[in-house]
Write an enzyme that holds these catalytic residues in place. Structure first.
Site, PDB file in Angstrom:
ATOM      1  N   TYR A   3      36.472  44.695  24.993  1.00 46.93           N
ATOM      2  CA  TYR A   3      37.619  43.997  24.409  1.00 46.93           C
ATOM      3  C   TYR A   3      37.190  42.927  23.407  1.00 46.93           C
ATOM      4  O   TYR A   3      37.933  42.595  22.496  1.00 46.93           O
ATOM      5  CB  TYR A   3      38.448  43.316  25.508  1.00 46.93           C
ATOM      6  CG  TYR A   3      39.541  44.174  26.076  1.00 46.93           C
ATOM      7  CD1 TYR A   3      39.264  45.420  26.616  1.00 46.93           C
ATOM      8  CD2 TYR A   3      40.860  43.725  26.089  1.00 46.93           C
ATOM      9  CE1 TYR A   3      40.262  46.189  27.165  1.00 46.93           C
ATOM     10  CE2 TYR A   3      41.869  44.491  26.635  1.00 46.93           C
ATOM     11  CZ  TYR A   3      41.573  45.722  27.175  1.00 46.93           C
ATOM     12  OH  TYR A   3      42.576  46.479  27.708  1.00 46.93           O
ATOM     13  N   LYS A  33      30.035  52.990  34.955  1.00 48.32           N
ATOM     14  CA  LYS A  33      29.681  54.313  34.425  1.00 48.32           C
ATOM     15  C   LYS A  33      28.177  54.311  34.198  1.00 48.32           C
ATOM     16  O   LYS A  33      27.675  54.569  33.094  1.00 48.32           O
ATOM     17  CB  LYS A  33      30.490  54.558  33.130  1.00 48.32           C
ATOM     18  CG  LYS A  33      30.390  55.972  32.577  1.00 48.32           C
ATOM     19  CD  LYS A  33      31.054  57.038  33.441  1.00 48.32           C
ATOM     20  CE  LYS A  33      30.786  58.429  32.884  1.00 48.32           C
ATOM     21  NZ  LYS A  33      31.205  59.520  33.804  1.00 48.32           N
ATOM     22  N   ASP A  89      35.119  57.612  36.655  1.00 46.16           N
ATOM     23  CA  ASP A  89      35.899  58.864  36.685  1.00 46.16           C
ATOM     24  C   ASP A  89      36.231  59.233  38.132  1.00 46.16           C
ATOM     25  O   ASP A  89      37.360  59.603  38.455  1.00 46.16           O
ATOM     26  CB  ASP A  89      35.163  60.006  35.954  1.00 46.16           C
ATOM     27  CG  ASP A  89      33.697  60.150  36.330  1.00 46.16           C
ATOM     28  OD1 ASP A  89      33.169  59.276  37.058  1.00 46.16           O
ATOM     29  OD2 ASP A  89      33.074  61.144  35.904  1.00 46.16           O
ATOM     30  N   ASP A 139      41.563  47.617  33.116  1.00 40.77           N
ATOM     31  CA  ASP A 139      42.859  47.797  32.453  1.00 40.77           C
ATOM     32  C   ASP A 139      43.470  49.125  32.885  1.00 40.77           C
ATOM     33  O   ASP A 139      44.643  49.201  33.252  1.00 40.77           O
ATOM     34  CB  ASP A 139      42.654  47.770  30.931  1.00 40.77           C
ATOM     35  CG  ASP A 139      43.957  47.979  30.184  1.00 40.77           C
ATOM     36  OD1 ASP A 139      44.950  47.327  30.550  1.00 40.77           O
ATOM     37  OD2 ASP A 139      43.987  48.801  29.243  1.00 40.77           O
ATOM     38  N   ASP A 147      46.566  49.975  36.130  1.00 37.63           N
ATOM     39  CA  ASP A 147      47.849  50.646  35.900  1.00 37.63           C
ATOM     40  C   ASP A 147      48.035  51.796  36.890  1.00 37.63           C
ATOM     41  O   ASP A 147      49.131  52.010  37.415  1.00 37.63           O
ATOM     42  CB  ASP A 147      47.943  51.183  34.464  1.00 37.63           C
ATOM     43  CG  ASP A 147      48.630  50.201  33.519  1.00 37.63           C
ATOM     44  OD1 ASP A 147      48.668  48.997  33.842  1.00 37.63           O
ATOM     45  OD2 ASP A 147      49.132  50.639  32.464  1.00 37.63           O
TER      46      ASP A 147
END
Ligand code: IPM
Ligand code: MG
Length: 362
Positions: free
Chosen positions: A141, A192, A224, A248, A252
Site C-alpha cells: 500500500y 506467501k 491462498d 484487506d 472482507d
C-alpha cells in the site's frame, strides 16, 4: 482529564451512521457519567468538497490532538475520476500513515441472533469468533517505488513494491500475540513465503517473536490456503495476523462469513493505543440519505473505542449488551432483515439508546 473524540463522518451513509453513534455517546454522558469532548471534522470526499483535499490540515490537526477518532465511511462515484491524490481513499490512507495506526483489528463475529444470515451452512459458522490483525501502514500500500512508467517500446507498465522492514513485522506480530493472549491463544500468520522474499522475512520475524509468547500456539499459512480455509472451516481460526494487502482481502471474506457486514466494527491502533474506529462496511452511496443503513457497526466501533483507547471497558460491555438487546427484541435494519420487516437507521440507533437507558437505571 476529559478525553477528546474526533468525529469524522465522511461520505455516503457516513453522516447517518455517525449521528446514531453520537446519540449513544450523549446517552453515556447523561446517564453513565462518561465525560468526553466531541469535535467533528471533514474527511474523504467531504474534505475535498470543503477544503479541496481528502485529508484537510484542520482535520489532521484535530486527529493528532484527539484521544480517539470515530470514522464513518468515505468514497462515492462522484469522486472516482479525480486524480489519485485527491480521491477520498487517500484521506483515509494518509490518516492511517500520519498517525502511525499500524495495527488494524477486524473482528468477525457471528451474532447468535443472526445465525442464518451467513452464506455458509449454519453448522460451519455457529459461534464464529475470529480476530484478523492486519498490518496497516506498510507493505504494498505504501511501498516505493510505485507508479506507471513508459517502457522503451512505448508500452506502459504499472508497478508497486511490497516492502516490510523487520521492525514493522515485529511490532504487528507483538500486537497480534498480545491479542491472542487475551483470547484462545492461537495465532495463524498468513504470508506467501513460498514465492515472496518479503514473506520469507515476515515468517522468520514472526517466529522469532513467538519465542516471547510460549503460551500462544503459532501456525503459518500461505494466503491462498488461508482464503480457502476461511470458507471451508472458518472456526479453526482464533487470531490471524497478516500484511496490509492480504489483510484487506481476507477481512472482507471473514466479514461475509458472518453474513452481516453491517454489524462489524474495527480499530486501527498506534503504538500507544490511540486509535481510529470505523465500521468495516463502506460508504454505500446507493442507500445514502435513505435512513436505511445499519448503524450497529459504528456503535460497536464506539464500544471498541471505549475499550481500547479510553480505558472504559465496562462501558464498552454495556454498549455491546444494549446492541444484543435490540437484536433480541427482533429489531433489524434492511441488511440483516432477510426480507422481513425492517427498521430505519435512526430507529435502530434510538432503540440502542433506549436499551442503554434501561441498563443505566439498574
Ligand atoms: C479497507 C478499505 C480501504 C483499504 C480502502 C478504502 C482504501 O478497503 O479499509 O479495507 O484498502 O484499506
Ligand atoms: Mg478493504
Amino acid at each position: 482529564m476529559t478525553k477528546k473524540i474526533a468525529l469524522l463522518a465522511g461520505d455516503g451513509i457516513g453522516q447517518e451512521i455517525v449521528a446514531e453513534a453520537i446519540k449513544v455517546l450523549n446517552c453515556l454522558q447523561q446517564d453513565f457519567g462518561f465525560n468526553a469532548e466531541l469535535e467533528t471534522a471533514a474527511i474523504g470526499g467531504a474534505g475535498y468538497d470543503q477544503y479541496g483535499k481528502p485529508l484537510p490540515d484542520e482535520t489532521l490537526a484535530l486527529c493528532e490532538q484527539a484521544d480517539a477518532i470515530l470514522f464513518g465511511a468515505i468514497g462515492g462515484p462522484q469522486y472516482d475520476q479525480l486524480e489519485r491524490e485527491l480521491r477520498p481513499e487517500k484521506g483515509l490512507l494518509n490518516l492511517r500513515s500520519s498517525l502511525a495506526l499500524f495495527s488494524n483489528l477486524r473482528p468477525a463475529i457471528l451474532y447468535p441472533q443472526l445465525a442464518n444470515a451467513s452464506s455458509l451452512k449454519s453448522e460451519l459458522v455457529a459461534g464464529l469468533d475470529i480476530m484478523i490483525v492486519r498490518e496497516l501502514t506498510g507493505g504494498i500500500y505504501f511501498g516505493q517505488p510505485r507508479g506507471i512508467r513508459v517502457l522503451d517500446n512505448g508500452e506502459r507498465q504499472g508497478y508497486n513494491t511490497m516492502l516490510y522492514a523487520e521492525h514493522e513485522i515485529e511490532r504487528i506480530a507483538r500486537s497480534a500475540f498480545d491479542i491472542a493472549m487475551l483470547r484462545d491463544r492461537r495465532l495463524c500468520s498468513v504470508d506467501k513465503a513460498n514465492v515472496l522474499e518479503v514473506s520469507e522475512l515476515w515468517r522468520e520475524v514472526v517466529s522469532r517473536v513467538a519465542v516471547d509468547y510460549p503460551d500462544v500456539e503459532l501456525e503459518h499459512m500461505y494466503v491462498d490456503n488461508a482464503s480457502m480455509q476461511l470458507v471451508r472451516a472458518p472456526r479453526q481460526f482464533d487470531v490471524i495476523v497478516t500484511t496490509n494487502l492480504f489483510g484487506d482481502i481476507l477481512s472482507d471474506t471473514a466479514a461475509m462469513l458472518t453474513g452481516s457486514i453491517g454489524m462489524l466494527p474495527s480499530a486501527s491502533l498506534d503504538q500507544n493505543g490511540k486509535g481510529l474506529y470505523e465500521p468495516v462496511h463502506g460508504s454505500a452511496p446507493d442507500i445514502a440519505g435513505k435512513n436505511m443503513a445499519n448503524p450497529l457497526a459504528t456503535i460497536l466501533s464506539l464500544a471498541m473505542m471505549l475499550r481500547y483507547s479510553l480505558e472504559q471497558s465496562e462501558l464498552a460491555s454495556v454498549v455491546e449488551t444494549a446492541v444484543g438487546k435490540v437484536l433480541d427484541q427482533g429489531l433489524r435494519t434492511a441488511d440483516i432483515a432477510d426480507g422481513a420487516a425492517s427498521v430505519s437507521t435512526s430507529e435502530m440507533g434510538g432503540a440502542v439508546t433506549a436499551a442503554l437507558r434501561v441498563l443505566g437505571q439498574r
